[in-house]
Structures are given as structure tokens and as C-alpha cells.
Write a protein that holds these residues in place. Structure first.
Motif, short mmCIF file in Angstrom:
data_model
loop_
_atom_site.label_atom_id
_atom_site.label_comp_id
_atom_site.label_asym_id
_atom_site.label_seq_id
_atom_site.Cartn_x
_atom_site.Cartn_y
_atom_site.Cartn_z
N GLU A 166 0.82 -1.21 0.00
CA GLU A 166 0.00 0.00 0.00
C GLU A 166 0.85 1.26 0.00
OE1 GLU A 166 -0.29 -2.45 2.09
OE2 GLU A 166 -2.27 -3.34 1.83
N THR A 167 2.10 1.15 0.47
CA THR A 167 2.96 2.33 0.55
C THR A 167 4.13 2.28 -0.43
OG1 THR A 167 4.24 1.29 2.34
CG2 THR A 167 2.37 2.71 2.97
N GLU A 168 4.43 1.10 -0.96
CA GLU A 168 5.55 1.00 -1.89
C GLU A 168 5.16 1.59 -3.25
OE1 GLU A 168 7.75 -2.57 -2.18
OE2 GLU A 168 7.29 -3.23 -0.15
N THR A 169 6.17 2.10 -3.93
CA THR A 169 5.92 2.74 -5.22
C THR A 169 6.77 2.09 -6.31
OG1 THR A 169 7.63 4.41 -4.81
CG2 THR A 169 5.36 4.95 -4.14
N LEU A 170 6.28 2.23 -7.53
CA LEU A 170 7.00 1.77 -8.72
C LEU A 170 6.93 2.89 -9.74
CD1 LEU A 170 8.41 -0.57 -10.26
CD2 LEU A 170 6.13 -1.23 -11.08
N LEU A 171 8.09 3.45 -10.05
CA LEU A 171 8.16 4.61 -10.95
C LEU A 171 7.29 5.75 -10.45
CD1 LEU A 171 7.97 2.79 -14.42
CD2 LEU A 171 10.02 3.57 -13.20
N GLY A 172 7.27 5.89 -9.12
CA GLY A 172 6.50 6.97 -8.52
C GLY A 172 5.03 6.69 -8.34
N LEU A 173 4.56 5.50 -8.73
CA LEU A 173 3.15 5.15 -8.62
C LEU A 173 2.96 4.10 -7.55
CD1 LEU A 173 2.33 4.91 -12.43
CD2 LEU A 173 1.71 6.78 -10.88
N ASN A 174 1.86 4.21 -6.81
CA ASN A 174 1.56 3.25 -5.74
C ASN A 174 1.35 1.86 -6.32
OD1 ASN A 174 -0.65 1.79 -3.98
ND2 ASN A 174 0.46 3.21 -2.63
N VAL A 175 2.06 0.87 -5.78
CA VAL A 175 2.02 -0.49 -6.31
C VAL A 175 0.64 -1.10 -6.15
CG1 VAL A 175 2.93 -2.83 -6.03
CG2 VAL A 175 4.48 -0.87 -5.98
N PHE A 176 0.01 -0.90 -5.00
CA PHE A 176 -1.30 -1.49 -4.76
C PHE A 176 -2.33 -0.93 -5.74
CE2 PHE A 176 -5.46 -1.39 -2.63
CZ PHE A 176 -5.64 -2.75 -2.45
N GLU A 177 -2.29 0.37 -5.98
CA GLU A 177 -3.23 0.97 -6.93
C GLU A 177 -2.99 0.45 -8.34
OE1 GLU A 177 -3.05 5.19 -6.70
OE2 GLU A 177 -3.25 5.25 -4.52
N LEU A 178 -1.72 0.30 -8.72
CA LEU A 178 -1.41 -0.23 -10.04
C LEU A 178 -1.95 -1.66 -10.21
CD1 LEU A 178 2.26 0.96 -10.74
CD2 LEU A 178 0.19 1.62 -11.98
N CYS A 179 -1.79 -2.47 -9.17
CA CYS A 179 -2.27 -3.86 -9.25
C CYS A 179 -3.79 -3.91 -9.34
CB CYS A 179 -1.77 -4.64 -8.04
SG CYS A 179 0.01 -4.95 -8.05
N VAL A 180 -4.46 -3.06 -8.57
CA VAL A 180 -5.93 -3.01 -8.65
C VAL A 180 -6.37 -2.61 -10.05
CG1 VAL A 180 -7.98 -1.76 -7.84
CG2 VAL A 180 -6.29 -2.55 -6.20
#
Length: 300
Positions: A166-180
Motif C-alpha cells: 500500500e505504501t511501496e511505489t513503482l516509478l513513482g506510482l503506488n504499487v497497490f493501486e497499479l495492481c488493482v
């Protein structure tokens, strides 16, 4: 494969008479006859491991006319041969019916009715094409389901390995949000495929590799479309759709909104491309009309 038409001579006509063509015996080309599908006084239609072939009349003149009528069936027979080859695995009963119908069309042509023969073969080809299309639609949807499960399962495993997705990011984007966004976009693409499956245009001659490629491509389009829409939302371009801003925390209701919008992006193939076209048009116009930064208009 059809041989070129050549004039028949009495010697060639008598070299292999109709009476010599029998089940289990070789034909005039040395191939073993596995079945005789049609037999009348003036010709026979038989089957070998290479397909269906005719044996023409013993009378040279009649055999020459039969060859010409048979050659006229070339396009229809070519389509049928390709379709029947696709049905050879797992469709034994239906295959026998199609072979009998093919021999009937050839028999009509050899009996002096080439137009009726072409009509019979064309109708048979249309029926086989419809059956093949239905089979391939089921195969296409099955591949889409498998691709969706693999994408969703892979992302679930990926997030499980993280300490705090929920707090980790990938290229500045939240990982959890990207997966959803990715999972819901893939589900939206699968839903769109399921709804339009009956009207889905399928090429009966397409190989398994082509069907797999198209199915996976459709799921990836859903995933990428949802991710692109998520990025545009976080950038503030269409943030009103989620009722949040790029700096807002990821609350429960916002997650549901993100899931729905991602599902919509995957469902509609044109939603994200239209959004990108509109954004390019808008910002393109602004880029050409706005004055350069740090300059002032000159006084006239």
C-alpha cells in the motif's frame, strides 16, 4: 491437389479400369483405398490417407469431360480440404458426414451437373465454417480466461511478496493501486469478450498460435488501458471521475472507484484511446498557441 487436365487415350483409360478400384487395394497412384464413398457405372469416388479422389470413366471421351467438370470444382474443393483437415482431430463422426457430402458434390459434377456440385460444396463449406467458428470462439474465450487468471494470480503473488504494497511505489506510482487497476482492467476485457463472444469474428483458418496471440493481446490491452487511465487520473486530468486528487490518501471508497473505472477502461477498447486523442489534441493546441515562457508580447 488437382492434376492438370490431359486428353485421355484408350490405352490410359484401360490401364486402370473402374473394376480394379477396391477397398484395401492400391489406386492407380499406388495409394491404398480406405473407403469407396460413391460408386456408379461411369465413375467412383474413393478415399485414401491423402484425401478424397475420383476415378473417372473407362470411356476416354467421357473421362475427359469428367476431368473438366472436376477441375471446375477447384476453389470449392480447396476450401473444403482445408476445413476438413482442421476437423480431423476429435470429430470422427462429423468428419465422415462431411466426406460423404463432399463426394456427393463431386458426383454431381461428374454426372454432368457441375453447377449443382459447386452449390453443394459451397453449402457444405459454409456449414463447416460456422461449426469451426463456434469451436474457435470457445477456444478463444478459454485462452482469455486462462490469461486473466495468470495475470491476476501473478499480480497477487507479486503484492504478497512485498512488505507494504500500500505504501511501496513503482516509478513513482503506488504499487497497490497499479495492481488493482491492472487486475480490474483485465477483468473488464474478459467481460467485454464474454458479452460479444457470439458476434466475434473468427477466421476458421487461423492457427492456434494466432488465436492465443489475439486472446492475450486483448487482455493486455485491458490491463494497459486501465493503467494508463489510472495514471491520467493521478495526474489530475480526469480526477473528477474518482472524486479525488493525486495527493489524496487511498481510502476504501476511492479503491472501489478506481476498481470500477479500471474495469470500464478494460471493457471499452476505445475509452483510453479516445481520452489520449482528446488530451493530445488539447495540449497540442495549447502548445502551439501559448507564448513561450518568460517572454512578453511585443507592443504594436
Amino acid at each position: 491437389r488437382l492434376a492438370p487436365v490431359q486428353p485421355a487415350s484408350p490405352a490410359s483409360a484401360d490401364a486402370f479400369p473402374l473394376s480394379s478400384l477396391k477397398i484395401g487395394a492400391p489406386d492407380k497412384r499406388g495409394r491404398t483405398v480406405t473407403d469407396i464413398l460413391w460408386a456408379v457405372q461411369d465413375f467412383k469416388i474413393y478415399k485414401t490417407d491423402k484425401g478424397i479422389s475420383p476415378q473417372f470413366s473407362d470411356d476416354p471421351e467421357q473421362a475427359r469431360q469428367q476431368r473438366q467438370d472436376y477441375m471446375a470444382l477447384g476453389p470449392e474443393l480447396a476450401d473444403l480440404n482445408q476445413q476438413i483437415n482442421l476437423l480431423k482431430t476429435g470429430w470422427g463422426r462429423m468428419l465422415a458426414y462431411y466426406e460423404r457430402e463432399t463426394s456427393r458434390g463431386i458426383a454431381q459434377a461428374l454426372s454432368g451437373q457441375p453447377d449443382e456440385g459447386r452449390t453443394t460444396l459451397a453449402d457444405l463449406s459454409a456449414r463447416i465454417s460456422k461449426r469451426l467458428s463456434n469451436i474457435l470462439r470457445v477456444l478463444y474465450f478459454s485462452i482469455c480466461v486462462v490469461a486473466t487468471l495468470e495475470i491476476a494470480g501473478g499480480l497477487a503473488i507479486y503484492t504478497k511478496t512485498m512488505t507494504a504494497p500500500e505504501t511501496e511505489t513503482l516509478l513513482g506510482l503506488n504499487v497497490f493501486e497499479l495492481c488493482v487497476a491492472a487486475v480490474m482492467g483485465c477483468l473488464g476485457a474478459l467481460l467485454s469478450t464474454a458479452i460479444g463472444l457470439r458476434s466475434l469474428a473468427i477466421d476458421p483458418a487461423a492457427t492456434l498460435t494466432i488465436n492465443i496471440t489475439y486472446a492475450v493481446q486483448r487482455m493486455l490491452v485491458g490491463v494497459l488501458g486501465a493503467v494508463v487511465l489510472h495514471i491520467s487520473l493521478k495526474s489530475g486530468i480526469v480526477s473528477n471521475l474518482l472524486g479525488t486528487t493525486a495527493s489524496a490518501p487511498m481510502e476504501t471508497d476511492t479503491t472501489y472507484k478506481l476498481a470500477f473505472v479500471s474495469l470500464l477502461a478494460g471493457f471499452s477498447e476505445r475509452l483510453v484511446p479516445n481520452l489520449l486523442d482528446r488530451a493530445a489534441e488539447t495540449y497540442g493546441k495549447e502548445g502551439t498557441t501559448a507564448p513561450p515562457s518568460g517572454t512578453t508580447p511585443s507592443a504594436s
